[in-house]
Design an enzyme around this catalytic site. Sequence first.
Site, short mmCIF file in Angstrom:
data_model
loop_
_atom_site.label_atom_id
_atom_site.label_comp_id
_atom_site.label_asym_id
_atom_site.label_seq_id
_atom_site.Cartn_x
_atom_site.Cartn_y
_atom_site.Cartn_z
N ASP A 2 30.22 47.50 47.64
CA ASP A 2 28.80 47.60 47.27
C ASP A 2 28.03 46.35 47.67
OD1 ASP A 2 30.22 46.09 45.41
OD2 ASP A 2 29.83 47.41 43.74
N ASN A 24 30.82 49.12 31.18
CA ASN A 24 30.34 50.49 30.93
C ASN A 24 31.17 51.52 31.70
OD1 ASN A 24 29.53 50.13 33.56
ND2 ASN A 24 27.34 50.40 33.20
N HIS A 58 31.84 51.44 35.03
CA HIS A 58 31.52 51.67 36.45
C HIS A 58 32.63 51.16 37.36
CE1 HIS A 58 29.14 47.60 36.58
NE2 HIS A 58 30.30 47.42 37.17
N GLU A 101 27.44 53.88 38.32
CA GLU A 101 27.14 53.74 36.90
C GLU A 101 27.48 55.04 36.15
OE1 GLU A 101 26.72 50.86 35.96
OE2 GLU A 101 24.84 49.92 36.54
#
Length: 256
Positions: free
Chosen positions: A63, A132, A134, A139
């Site tokens: 990313d 979270n 990811h 996400e």
Amino acid sequence: MEIIIEPDATALAERAGQVVFADLAKKPDLVLGLATGKTPIGLYEKLRARPDAFAQVRFFNLDEFFGVPPSDSNSFNYFLHFHLIRHIRHQEKNLHLLRGDVNDLEALSREVEEKIKSVGGIDLQILGIGKNGHIGFNEPGSSLGSRTRPKTLEASTLAEYMKNIDSRAPVSSFAITMGVGTIMDSRHLLMLASGSGKAEIIREMVEGPITSEIPATCLQLHPRATVILDEESAAKLKRRDYYKWVFENKWRVGQK
Ligand code: F6R
């Protein structure tokens, strides 16, 4: 999913290095997917110890922030050069790291998918996990079949990242990320997690139901996922002792 629990972050990095070098020994021109973040830094130190091993390796990464050029110290491209690439023998033609300073993220996303396909797919993809759930910048709520695409980050992800960098100005809420499906197509996944802050999400990833609310749970469906944890991040696993026993005893059935 193979779960390996090491005493601390140093031992975790050592073990992760062994996994990467084992795959490299089988395929010197490995297609290697890199991750950024705090977690793989120790692994990259280990990899730097054998700089010649990477001369044939093809590199991709997960990313990048939109609008941030490789020359910017906040870019993931810069991070990967800083911690790994500049220390190892590599060929420029084999570097396929994302760059954020493009006008058209959709076009870049298509190019990345094509490029990965043209080299025969990713052999080994290194992963971290967000609190979270990811992976890459997929996400919660990301389709488990998603491909490389632009993605908007959650405020908590950006806040977490901002703790690690010098600049006080937010980098960008927009990013490009390999999709969950793209990651899942890799032949071998190597996920690393350390510290008590990851214990809850690791429990959910390993022992919870598969859900796009926690994209990392997709690893449960992968035929070859190696998850290396330290004691702190493994602390909430219900079957912690079982995983340890399996790892220590698998040589008995000729797997070590
Ligand atoms: C980075 C990436 C992210 C990180 C994750 C964990 O390329 O893809 O998914 O792996 O945010 O980051 P750290 O290791 O800093 O806790």
